[in-house]
Structure formats: structure tokens, C-alpha cells
Design a protein around this motif. Structure first.
Motif, PDB file in Angstrom:
ATOM      1  N   SER A 110       0.727  -1.036  -0.041  1.00  0.00           N
ATOM      2  CA  SER A 110       0.267  -0.112   0.019  1.00  0.00           C
ATOM      3  C   SER A 110       0.640   1.293   0.043  1.00  0.00           C
ATOM      4  O   SER A 110       0.586   2.284  -0.913  1.00  0.00           O
ATOM      5  CB  SER A 110      -0.984  -0.127   1.193  1.00  0.00           C
ATOM      6  OG  SER A 110      -1.822  -0.994   1.122  1.00  0.00           O
ATOM      7  N   LEU A 111       1.824   1.318   0.874  1.00  0.00           N
ATOM      8  CA  LEU A 111       2.914   2.411   0.918  1.00  0.00           C
ATOM      9  C   LEU A 111       3.578   2.573  -0.374  1.00  0.00           C
ATOM     10  O   LEU A 111       3.749   3.901  -1.027  1.00  0.00           O
ATOM     11  CB  LEU A 111       3.841   2.290   1.913  1.00  0.00           C
ATOM     12  CG  LEU A 111       3.191   2.386   3.346  1.00  0.00           C
ATOM     13  CD1 LEU A 111       4.343   1.893   4.316  1.00  0.00           C
ATOM     14  CD2 LEU A 111       2.767   3.913   3.580  1.00  0.00           C
ATOM     15  N   LEU A 112       4.050   1.474  -1.171  1.00  0.00           N
ATOM     16  CA  LEU A 112       4.439   1.476  -2.299  1.00  0.00           C
ATOM     17  C   LEU A 112       3.610   2.065  -3.677  1.00  0.00           C
ATOM     18  O   LEU A 112       3.976   2.905  -4.311  1.00  0.00           O
ATOM     19  CB  LEU A 112       5.254   0.172  -2.625  1.00  0.00           C
ATOM     20  CG  LEU A 112       6.098   0.165  -3.831  1.00  0.00           C
ATOM     21  CD1 LEU A 112       7.303   1.019  -3.877  1.00  0.00           C
ATOM     22  CD2 LEU A 112       6.584  -1.272  -4.188  1.00  0.00           C
ATOM     23  N   LEU A 113       2.529   1.639  -3.414  1.00  0.00           N
ATOM     24  CA  LEU A 113       1.472   1.965  -4.560  1.00  0.00           C
ATOM     25  C   LEU A 113       1.241   3.599  -4.360  1.00  0.00           C
ATOM     26  O   LEU A 113       1.273   4.252  -5.328  1.00  0.00           O
ATOM     27  CB  LEU A 113       0.048   1.307  -4.256  1.00  0.00           C
ATOM     28  CG  LEU A 113      -0.927   1.769  -5.190  1.00  0.00           C
ATOM     29  CD1 LEU A 113      -0.564   1.541  -6.695  1.00  0.00           C
ATOM     30  CD2 LEU A 113      -2.169   0.876  -4.982  1.00  0.00           C
ATOM     31  N   ALA A 114       1.162   4.022  -3.218  1.00  0.00           N
ATOM     32  CA  ALA A 114       0.949   5.592  -2.842  1.00  0.00           C
ATOM     33  C   ALA A 114       2.133   6.312  -3.470  1.00  0.00           C
ATOM     34  O   ALA A 114       2.174   7.380  -4.024  1.00  0.00           O
ATOM     35  CB  ALA A 114       0.980   5.606  -1.386  1.00  0.00           C
ATOM     36  N   THR A 115       3.454   5.620  -3.093  1.00  0.00           N
ATOM     37  CA  THR A 115       4.621   6.308  -3.605  1.00  0.00           C
ATOM     38  C   THR A 115       4.724   6.511  -5.073  1.00  0.00           C
ATOM     39  O   THR A 115       5.109   7.686  -5.608  1.00  0.00           O
ATOM     40  CB  THR A 115       5.739   5.682  -3.097  1.00  0.00           C
ATOM     41  OG1 THR A 115       5.748   5.507  -1.639  1.00  0.00           O
ATOM     42  CG2 THR A 115       7.388   6.341  -3.297  1.00  0.00           C
ATOM     43  N   PHE A 116       4.317   5.511  -5.776  1.00  0.00           N
ATOM     44  CA  PHE A 116       4.397   5.595  -7.266  1.00  0.00           C
ATOM     45  C   PHE A 116       3.318   6.690  -7.802  1.00  0.00           C
ATOM     46  O   PHE A 116       4.002   7.433  -8.657  1.00  0.00           O
ATOM     47  CB  PHE A 116       4.118   4.006  -7.828  1.00  0.00           C
ATOM     48  CG  PHE A 116       5.311   3.218  -7.879  1.00  0.00           C
ATOM     49  CD1 PHE A 116       6.415   3.560  -8.920  1.00  0.00           C
ATOM     50  CD2 PHE A 116       5.187   2.116  -7.284  1.00  0.00           C
ATOM     51  CE1 PHE A 116       7.279   2.822  -8.900  1.00  0.00           C
ATOM     52  CE2 PHE A 116       6.380   1.142  -7.253  1.00  0.00           C
ATOM     53  CZ  PHE A 116       7.557   1.435  -8.397  1.00  0.00           C
ATOM     54  N   ILE A 117       2.219   6.676  -7.211  1.00  0.00           N
ATOM     55  CA  ILE A 117       1.208   7.523  -7.644  1.00  0.00           C
ATOM     56  C   ILE A 117       1.654   8.908  -7.546  1.00  0.00           C
ATOM     57  O   ILE A 117       1.516   9.799  -8.342  1.00  0.00           O
ATOM     58  CB  ILE A 117      -0.253   7.003  -7.076  1.00  0.00           C
ATOM     59  CG1 ILE A 117      -0.788   5.867  -7.598  1.00  0.00           C
ATOM     60  CG2 ILE A 117      -1.226   8.283  -7.379  1.00  0.00           C
ATOM     61  CD1 ILE A 117      -1.815   5.273  -6.688  1.00  0.00           C
ATOM     62  N   PHE A 118       1.870   9.261  -6.254  1.00  0.00           N
ATOM     63  CA  PHE A 118       2.043  10.574  -5.703  1.00  0.00           C
ATOM     64  C   PHE A 118       3.566  10.725  -6.083  1.00  0.00           C
ATOM     65  O   PHE A 118       3.545  12.481  -6.236  1.00  0.00           O
ATOM     66  CB  PHE A 118       1.699  11.028  -4.411  1.00  0.00           C
ATOM     67  CG  PHE A 118       0.261  10.558  -4.291  1.00  0.00           C
ATOM     68  CD1 PHE A 118      -0.645  11.425  -4.759  1.00  0.00           C
ATOM     69  CD2 PHE A 118      -0.386   9.226  -3.439  1.00  0.00           C
ATOM     70  CE1 PHE A 118      -2.013  11.240  -4.289  1.00  0.00           C
ATOM     71  CE2 PHE A 118      -1.548   9.063  -3.227  1.00  0.00           C
ATOM     72  CZ  PHE A 118      -2.728  10.093  -3.743  1.00  0.00           C
ATOM     73  N   GLY A 119       4.463  10.185  -5.973  1.00  0.00           N
ATOM     74  CA  GLY A 119       5.771  10.527  -6.327  1.00  0.00           C
ATOM     75  C   GLY A 119       5.948  11.120  -7.706  1.00  0.00           C
ATOM     76  O   GLY A 119       6.638  12.139  -7.946  1.00  0.00           O
ATOM     77  N   ILE A 120       5.382  10.337  -8.639  1.00  0.00           N
ATOM     78  CA  ILE A 120       5.456  10.723 -10.122  1.00  0.00           C
ATOM     79  C   ILE A 120       4.561  11.809 -10.478  1.00  0.00           C
ATOM     80  O   ILE A 120       5.069  12.925 -11.201  1.00  0.00           O
ATOM     81  CB  ILE A 120       4.922   9.512 -11.147  1.00  0.00           C
ATOM     82  CG1 ILE A 120       5.765   8.442 -10.960  1.00  0.00           C
ATOM     83  CG2 ILE A 120       4.846   9.854 -12.286  1.00  0.00           C
ATOM     84  CD1 ILE A 120       5.574   6.988 -11.546  1.00  0.00           C
ATOM     85  N   LEU A 121       3.322  11.988  -9.908  1.00  0.00           N
ATOM     86  CA  LEU A 121       2.606  13.102  -9.942  1.00  0.00           C
ATOM     87  C   LEU A 121       3.127  14.286  -9.618  1.00  0.00           C
ATOM     88  O   LEU A 121       3.217  15.329 -10.046  1.00  0.00           O
ATOM     89  CB  LEU A 121       1.184  12.899  -9.433  1.00  0.00           C
ATOM     90  CG  LEU A 121       0.104  12.080 -10.351  1.00  0.00           C
ATOM     91  CD1 LEU A 121      -1.350  11.915  -9.325  1.00  0.00           C
ATOM     92  CD2 LEU A 121      -0.356  12.602 -11.628  1.00  0.00           C
ATOM     93  N   GLY A 122       3.710  14.364  -8.259  1.00  0.00           N
ATOM     94  CA  GLY A 122       4.210  15.558  -7.428  1.00  0.00           C
ATOM     95  C   GLY A 122       5.557  16.097  -8.403  1.00  0.00           C
ATOM     96  O   GLY A 122       5.489  17.129  -8.388  1.00  0.00           O
ATOM     97  N   ALA A 123       6.221  15.002  -8.917  1.00  0.00           N
ATOM     98  CA  ALA A 123       7.441  15.533  -9.614  1.00  0.00           C
ATOM     99  C   ALA A 123       6.915  16.328 -11.054  1.00  0.00           C
ATOM    100  O   ALA A 123       7.520  17.128 -11.354  1.00  0.00           O
ATOM    101  CB  ALA A 123       8.370  14.236 -10.000  1.00  0.00           C
ATOM    102  N   LEU A 124       6.034  15.646 -11.665  1.00  0.00           N
ATOM    103  CA  LEU A 124       5.501  16.522 -12.917  1.00  0.00           C
ATOM    104  C   LEU A 124       5.051  17.715 -12.334  1.00  0.00           C
ATOM    105  O   LEU A 124       5.225  18.665 -13.267  1.00  0.00           O
ATOM    106  CB  LEU A 124       4.354  15.600 -13.331  1.00  0.00           C
ATOM    107  CG  LEU A 124       4.908  14.232 -14.058  1.00  0.00           C
ATOM    108  CD1 LEU A 124       3.920  13.498 -14.589  1.00  0.00           C
ATOM    109  CD2 LEU A 124       5.882  14.610 -15.300  1.00  0.00           C
ATOM    110  N   PHE A 125       4.030  17.939 -11.547  1.00  0.00           N
ATOM    111  CA  PHE A 125       3.654  19.033 -11.028  1.00  0.00           C
ATOM    112  C   PHE A 125       4.655  20.147 -10.813  1.00  0.00           C
ATOM    113  O   PHE A 125       4.857  21.332 -10.842  1.00  0.00           O
ATOM    114  CB  PHE A 125       2.668  19.172  -9.834  1.00  0.00           C
ATOM    115  CG  PHE A 125       1.629  18.346  -9.895  1.00  0.00           C
ATOM    116  CD1 PHE A 125       0.590  18.861 -11.180  1.00  0.00           C
ATOM    117  CD2 PHE A 125       1.027  17.434  -9.125  1.00  0.00           C
ATOM    118  CE1 PHE A 125      -0.676  18.206 -11.346  1.00  0.00           C
ATOM    119  CE2 PHE A 125      -0.179  16.723  -9.232  1.00  0.00           C
ATOM    120  CZ  PHE A 125      -1.070  17.155 -10.474  1.00  0.00           C
TER     121      PHE A 125
END
Length: 435
Positions: free
Chosen positions: A404-419
Motif C-alpha cells: 500500500s505504501l509503495l503504491l502511494a509512492t508511485f502514484i504521488f511521487g510521479i504526479l508530484g514530480a511532474l507538477f
């Protein structure tokens, strides 16, 4: 008090450190719950989703509602007094958590903690921006945000020791309150330091407000939204990037002790001590790194420096999260967790300082409040709860907490870096417009 205050002075750093201590105490009261999620779940018969709601969503309900009017007050009233009142409220609410006997009563107490803590950041950011020049603002902000990581460490290390002591004695007996479970006694103990910090903050002088030019006008929400509207791309992208980073910070802080309890068979006290020691070193290192890098890039004329730091740190966090969430080697898990804490916490100072750089001084209280309301609702309200939902609904196995933690990291890490990357150009234009 309205004496002339010299910016970047020794006294200014004293104020920044004292505000950091207040931030530390706020995070002790906020995160001590992460240490006792397992005993609360057992005693109150709760699901992981309910635990996530207690840790995050309950906290943000009044926080987000109260943050904007409290920010409005920070642009008009005595900022020190606002902070002192907030500390008293959240300390009493933390004690109320220790008296809770059901999900509903604990949830309401967490709502009150959030209400009190909503007073801190807008007033503190306005004070720090008044005490420091732009050249040293990010370092001053990183001193303040460092209190957050230290607060998590104190909550876990000292809280773990207190919890172990209480557990060995079967709880606590308090006059007039009767017998309390160990986790309830821990909340009562966590409420006490705030009273001391509130007294210390009475030594802080209220700096004078600007008295010339446009800054003489009393700002309101219309002024804030007009200003944000002129630079909406910068504000929206920067806020989305910062929210993504803080969501990961909050999610890992909320669930890491439980991760070690479930995956490595530790007791709550052992997990709290271990995680707390890691955060004690890695958290401040991350905050100082984020503030230093942002100031250095600003000094070199790099456009959108806060966004560049946030994006870089989020990208670096992804491979570290993969190691932490998947390894069964405790030493490797701890090493990756330490580095992961450095990278994700390094994104916090540029998030806050970036908003100060975008905003004229007379609007910083309300604007910081709006920013923190959005960040808190997203990061704290949705972050820990989403981990519980992923575990209960997606993986349907409490042992899959790492997934669950890893799934959240992939989703929000990638989105946040793009933003963060796309925020750089509009942020640079908006910052130049305000200098």
C-alpha cells in the motif's frame, strides 16, 4: 510590541528556533497516535480504514475550516498570541484523546486537535517572513519545518519509552479519572509539554507591520484571491507538488511503526523507538538539505528553485521506497527508510518557502493559511486514510501494508514530480513580479 526588529539577527533566529519547538510539540500531539494504532485497533475493535480516518481525516476536518479565518487574523492581530491560544487548545484536546473510549469520542478529540493546530503555521510563517530577508528565508523556514521531523521522533522515541513503562504497569491511575489503558495514558502525557512552550512563546516580540506603500491596506480574502488569480498557474502547480510530497511524508510517518510491527514482529514500543531514532537523524537532515538547496539555487538565479528541489527529491524517493517496502532484511529496510526520510522531508521547506516567495508580506498570513488548508486536507486527510483503504480494499491483507505504501509512492511521487517541474516557469515569473 512594535519595536523595530533587525532582520536576520540573532534574536530573529531565536524566534525561528522557538517557533520550531512549537512545531515540534504540535507534531508530538499529532503523531503520537501512530505509535498506538495497533493497541487502539485491538481495544476498540477498529479496521485499518478507521485507523486512517482517526490519524488523518479527523485531524483535518476543523483544521481546514479554521485555517483561513486564523490566517486572516494573523494578518491583523498579534501573531504570537494566536499561536499561544492554539497551543493551549490542541494540548487540552490531546488530553481528551486519552479519555476516549470509542471510535466516535476519539475521532471528536482528534478534530479538536486539528482545530488548535490550525493556528500555528499561518501565524508562524508570517512571523518568520517578517523577521528574515528573502536571502535567508528558506533556511529560517527549514528551521521551523525541522521541528516537524523532530516532533515525530520525540513522539515515537519518548512516546515509546512512556508506552513501555505504562504497559509494564498495566496502565495508569489518575485522580478523578480512574484507570487508563497504556495508550490512553500516553496521550495524557503528550498533552503536558505544550503548556511549557506556550509560556516560553510569551517572550517573542510582535514585529511591526509594514507602514508604507500598498502594504498599509488591510488585506482580505478578495485581495488574496485576486493576487492568486493573477499567478494561478504558479500557485496551483506549486501547491499540487507540495501536497504530493507532504502526503508521502504523512503516510510514512503514520504507518511506519505499524509496518515494522506487522512485518518484523516488533512490539509497539520497539517499533516506535526504532522508527523514531531513524527519523531523529534523517528528518532534520532532510529539512536542512531542502532549505539549503533552495536558498543556494535562488542565490544562483535558478528559476523556480523550490519546484526543482521538490521534484528532484520526489524522483529520488521512488527507488528508496521500493527497497524499504519489499525487503525482508531489517538492516537494509532501516537504511533505505532513513534515506527515504531525507528525500521526502527535503521537499517540505521549499513547499512553504515557495509560497512566501510568491506572496507579498501583507497577504502572507491568509495565503499561508489557504496553502496549509489545501495541503493538510490533501496530505493528512487523504494520505494515511488512503493507505488503510489500499490495505483493506485493494490488497485485503494487513500484511500488505508495504504494498500500500509503495503504491502511494508511485502514484504521488510521479504526479508530484511532474507538477513541480511544470511549476518552475510560472513560479519564476510570479516571484520576479513580487520583488
Amino acid at each position: 510590541m512594535t519595536d523595530i526588529i533587525r532582520k536576520d539577527s540573532t534574536y530573529a533566529w531565536y524566534v525561528a528556533v522557538l517557533l520550531s519547538v512549537a512545531h515540534l510539540i504540535s507534531f508530538v500531539d499529532r503523531f503520537v497516535m501512530s505509535l498506538v494504532l495497533v493497541p487502539i485497533k485491538t481495544e476498540l475493535l477498529l479496521s485499518d480504514t478507521q485507523l486512517g480516518l482517526l490519524h488523518g481525516t479527523g485531524f483535518v476536518i476543523l483544521y481546514t475550516v479554521a485555517a483561513i479565518p486564523l490566517g486572516w487574523m494573523a494578518d491583523r492581530a498579534n501573531r504570537r498570541n494566536i499561536i499561544v491560544a492554539g497551543i493551549l487548545v490542541w494540548s487540552l484536546a490531546t488530553a481528551a484523546c486519552g479519555l476516549a473510549t470509542s471510535f466516535n469520542s476519539l475521532f471528536l478529540a482528534r478534530v479538536a486537535v486539528g482545530f488548535g493546530e490550525a493556528a500555528l503555521v499561518p501565524a508562524a510563517m508570517s512571523l518568520i517572513a517578517a523577521y528574515f530577508t528573502r536571502a535567508k528565508l528558506s533556511r529560517a523556514v527549514s528551521t521551523f519545518t525541522m521541528g516537524a521531523s523532530l516532533g515525530k521522533s520525540v513522539a515515537l522515541i519518548v512516546g515509546g519509552l512512556i508506552l513501555a513503562w505504562l504497559t509494564a504497569r498495566g496502565g495508569a491511575m489518575l485522580p478523578g479519572l480512574g484507570h487508563l489503558s497504556p495508550w490512553q495514558g500516553l496521550f495524557m502525557a503528550a498533552a503536558l509539554p505544550g503548556l511549557v512552550v506556550a509560556l516560553l512563546l510569551l517572550t517573542v516580540k510582535e514585529p511591526p507591520r509594514p507602514v508604507t506603500g500598498a502594504d498599509t491596506a488591510k488585506p482580505g480574502l478578495r485581495d488574496v484571491f485576486t493576487h492568486i488569480g493573477r499567478h494561478r498557474a504558479a500557485y496551483l502547480l506549486h501547491t499540487a507538488a507540495a501536497a504530493s510530497a507532504i502526503l508521502l511524508v504523512q503516510s510514512y510517518a503514520a504507518w511506519s511503526p505499524t509496518f515494522y510491527i506487522r512485518n518484523f514482529g516488533m512490539t509497539p514500543a520497539e517499533a516506535g523507538y526504532l522508527v523514531g531514532m531513524v527519523v531523529l537523524v534523517a528528518g532534520p537532515a532532510g529539512h536542512l538539505t531542502g532549505g539549503f538547496l533552495t536558498d543556494r539555487l535562488q542565490a544562483k538565479g535558478v528559476g523556480g528553485a523550490p519546484g526543482l528541489v521538490i521534484g528532484t527529491m520526489l524522483v529520488l524517493s521512488i527507488p528508496l521506497a521500493v527497497i524499504f517496502c519489499t525487503t525482508d532484511n531489517k538492516a537494509l529496510s532501516l537504511a533505505s527508510y532513513a534515506l527515504l526520510n531525507v528525500t521526502i522531508t527535503a521537499a517540505a521547506p521549499p513547499g512553504l518557502s515557495g509560497i512566501q516567495l510568491l506572496t507579498p508580506e501583507r497577504l502572507r498570513g491568509i495565503t499561508s493559511a489557504c496553502f496549509m488548508a489545501a495541503i493538510t486536507f490533501t496530505a493528512i486527510g487523504l494520505g494515511p486514510a488512503s493507505i488503510g483503504i489500499f490495505t483493506d480494499q485493494v490488497f485485503q491483507d494487513e500484511k500488505a501494508l508495504g504494498s500500500s505504501l509503495l503504491l502511494a509512492t508511485f502514484i504521488f511521487g510521479i504526479l508530484g514530480a511532474l507538477f513541480a517541474w511544470f511549476s518552475r516557469a510560472p513560479a519564476r515569473a510570479a516571484t520576479l513580479a513580487e520583488t
